[in-house]
Design an enzyme around this catalytic site. Structure first.
Site, PDB file in Angstrom:
ATOM      1  CG  HIS A   1      -2.687 -18.619  41.167  1.00  0.00           C
ATOM      2  ND1 HIS A   1      -4.030 -18.690  40.349  1.00  0.00           N
ATOM      3  CD2 HIS A   1      -2.794 -19.787  42.257  1.00  0.00           C
ATOM      4  CE1 HIS A   1      -3.753 -20.391  40.582  1.00  0.00           C
ATOM      5  NE2 HIS A   1      -3.949 -20.852  41.238  1.00  0.00           N
TER       6      HIS A   1
ATOM      7  CD  GLU B   1      -0.522 -22.698  40.351  1.00  0.00           C
ATOM      8  OE1 GLU B   1      -0.945 -22.575  41.498  1.00  0.00           O
ATOM      9  OE2 GLU B   1      -1.754 -22.785  39.474  1.00  0.00           O
TER      10      GLU B   1
ATOM     11  CE1 TYR C   1      -6.620 -18.384  37.850  1.00  0.00           C
ATOM     12  CE2 TYR C   1      -6.969 -19.797  36.558  1.00  0.00           C
ATOM     13  CZ  TYR C   1      -7.168 -19.058  38.428  1.00  0.00           C
ATOM     14  OH  TYR C   1      -8.087 -20.113  38.686  1.00  0.00           O
TER      15      TYR C   1
ATOM     16  CG  HIS D   1      -4.119 -22.065  46.621  1.00  0.00           C
ATOM     17  ND1 HIS D   1      -2.457 -22.850  45.729  1.00  0.00           N
ATOM     18  CD2 HIS D   1      -4.520 -21.978  45.123  1.00  0.00           C
ATOM     19  CE1 HIS D   1      -2.576 -22.824  45.179  1.00  0.00           C
ATOM     20  NE2 HIS D   1      -3.980 -22.376  44.129  1.00  0.00           N
TER      21      HIS D   1
ATOM     22  CG  ASP E   1      -5.758 -28.674  39.023  1.00  0.00           C
ATOM     23  OD1 ASP E   1      -4.537 -27.889  39.956  1.00  0.00           O
ATOM     24  OD2 ASP E   1      -6.232 -28.197  39.561  1.00  0.00           O
TER      25      ASP E   1
ATOM     26  CG  ASN F   1      -1.028 -27.726  45.156  1.00  0.00           C
ATOM     27  OD1 ASN F   1      -1.066 -28.298  45.662  1.00  0.00           O
ATOM     28  ND2 ASN F   1      -0.438 -27.253  43.730  1.00  0.00           N
ATOM     29  NE  ARG F   2      -5.797 -28.986  45.404  1.00  0.00           N
ATOM     30  CZ  ARG F   2      -6.305 -28.484  44.789  1.00  0.00           C
ATOM     31  NH1 ARG F   2      -4.660 -28.462  43.976  1.00  0.00           N
ATOM     32  NH2 ARG F   2      -7.068 -27.608  43.886  1.00  0.00           N
TER      33      ARG F   2
ATOM     34  CD  GLN G   1      -0.596 -27.588  40.654  1.00  0.00           C
ATOM     35  OE1 GLN G   1       0.178 -27.933  40.583  1.00  0.00           O
ATOM     36  NE2 GLN G   1      -1.539 -28.900  40.339  1.00  0.00           N
TER      37      GLN G   1
HETATM   38  C1  GLA Z   1      -4.556 -23.877  41.579  1.00  0.00           C
HETATM   39  C2  GLA Z   1      -5.303 -25.641  41.755  1.00  0.00           C
HETATM   40  C3  GLA Z   1      -6.516 -25.984  41.582  1.00  0.00           C
HETATM   41  C4  GLA Z   1      -7.294 -24.734  41.842  1.00  0.00           C
HETATM   42  C5  GLA Z   1      -7.145 -23.111  41.517  1.00  0.00           C
HETATM   43  C6  GLA Z   1      -8.066 -22.174  41.669  1.00  0.00           C
HETATM   44  O1  GLA Z   1      -3.973 -24.162  41.007  1.00  0.00           O
HETATM   45  O2  GLA Z   1      -3.860 -26.373  42.131  1.00  0.00           O
HETATM   46  O3  GLA Z   1      -6.655 -27.191  41.715  1.00  0.00           O
HETATM   47  O4  GLA Z   1      -8.119 -25.151  42.767  1.00  0.00           O
HETATM   48  O5  GLA Z   1      -5.543 -23.444  42.173  1.00  0.00           O
HETATM   49  O6  GLA Z   1      -8.757 -22.578  41.568  1.00  0.00           O
END
Ligand code: GLA
Length: 372
Positions: free
Chosen positions: A205, A337, A207, A133, A271, A107-108, A308
């Site tokens: 991560h 996540e 999906y 990430h 998100d 994350n950020r 997340q």
């Molecule tokens: C994470 C982020 C999203 C996006 C995805 C990848 O989950 O929180 O905003 O960047 O990765 O696309």
């Protein structure tokens, strides 16, 4: 003529048996196959499984989960994660981390900056001026050392992340073990140690789309999250520090809800990091994802304080080399996540994300599959 025909048939039967046995051998060996090369290193795909027939494939590029095969309510097996048919898919620019391990900080981190012991560190800002990430070359884009553990159900991955890599302080030794458990879960155990204080937040991560390719989006999946609060974010998805209550808002998943129900009232889609209702760090159930049409249920357990939920908002159908050429359109898959909170190093009120020398980072998450 008759004799020739008999001889011909005999040869045909023998060669047919031979090719059967070859296939058999390949099948047994298919637990480890060549997948190409990257950075001059061999990339392999490893398949781990359990006696019930659940199978998970992983490549050592990014420690990426490429397949999770589980049955639906009629016993028909299907692959419930998004991914690509070949390594080229995983290597393409803009691959949105399909199935990868994420680190050093999932994350950020705001403006790619944080201060530790009075020193300011700068990270690569790869997402709207923020660091996402792990930066430009996070753990999703490196080659891990892989070792199958005894039995056919676990794979151990290790990575030595150097002091200064992507701007992070300290040599970090990371170990991730993927296991397919006897009760049909993919268990992920993460461990790390460092020689300098550093932020650490590891996750995966994947999906998920529990329809296994039958539905083009996850909007019909039902989600339940054991979380009554979430970390509110600003317009570049950095937490404001506020933890609003989800009750009676589109963020409320405290009881099972169809993902498509309120998604349009959440700008950009889901998100966000939900704050899990727990105090300790024991392994607890935090999420359930159900796909009514296939009957597949996935339950998520974790030791982490946050999760997340990302509803695949940035997927736009443009990824190449996707499995069977499927178009990964917006909401084609979703991520759950398990993690510490975004921007932890800059937010003193959030659970600690700094690992110090002599300490051990450990997190366990489990994705358990069944049908109902
Ligand atoms: C994470 C982020 C999203 C996006 C995805 C990848 O989950 O929180 O905003 O960047 O990765 O696309």
């Amino acid at each position: 003529m008759k004799q020739i025909l008999i001889i011909f048939l005999a040869i045909a039967v023998v060669s047919c048996n031979n090719s059967n046995s070859k296939e058999q051998t390949n099948k047994n060996m298919s637990s480890e196959t060549n997948y190409g090369t990257f950075d001059g290193k061999e990339i392999k795909q490893y398949t781990i499984s359990n006696a019930a027939g659940m199978e998970v494939s992983i490549i050592n590029y990014g420690g990426t989960v490429t397949k999770i095969i589980t049955p639906d309510k009629n016993g028909k097996k299907g692959d419930v994660v998004l991914g690509y048919d070949t390594l080229s898919g995983y290597l393409q620019t803009g691959n949105p981390y399909l199935g990868s391990l994420i680190g050093r900080y999932g994350n950020r981190i705001a403006n790619g900056k944080f201060t530790l012991d009075g020193k300011e560190y700068s990270l690569a800002t790869n997402n709207n001026g923020q660091s996402l990430h792990g930066g430009n070359k996070g753990y999703d884009k490196v080659v891990w050392d892989a070792k199958k553990l005894p039995g056919d159900s676990s794979l151990e991955l290790t990575y030595a992340s150097k002091d200064g890599e992507e701007g992070y302080p300290g040599n970090l030794s990371v170990k991730v073990v993927y296991t397919v458990t006897t009760d049909n879960a993919l268990k992920i155990e993460y461990d790390a140690t460092t020689d300098k204080a550093t932020p650490v937040n590891l996750t995966n991560h994947c999906y998920f789309n529990l329809s296994a390719g039958a539905d083009s989006t996850i909007l019909d999946h039902e989600l339940e999250l054991n979380a009554s609060k979430f970390t509110e974010v600003n317009d570049v998805l950095i937490p404001t520090g506020k933890l609003p209550d989800v009750k009676n808002t589109p963020m409320d998943f405290t009881s099972s809800k169809r993902i498509g129900k309120d998604i349009d009232s959440v700008k950009g889609g889901y998100d966000h990091n939900w704050v899990i209702n727990k105090n300790g760090t024991t392994l607890e159930k935090v999420a359930s994802l159900y796909h009514p049409a296939s009957g597949r249920l996935m339950e998520v357990f974790t030791t982490e304080p946050g999760i997340q939920f990302y509803s695949g908002n940035f997927l736009d159908g443009s990824l190449k080399y996707t499995k069977n050429g499927q178009k990964y359109v917006v909401h084609a898959g979703l991520c759950l996540e398990t993690q510490h909170f975004p921007d932890g190093p800059n937010q003193p009120s959030f659970p600690n994300t700094i690992l110090k020398p002599g300490e051990k980072y450990h997190q366990t998450s489990l994705y358990k599959f069944s049908v109902k």
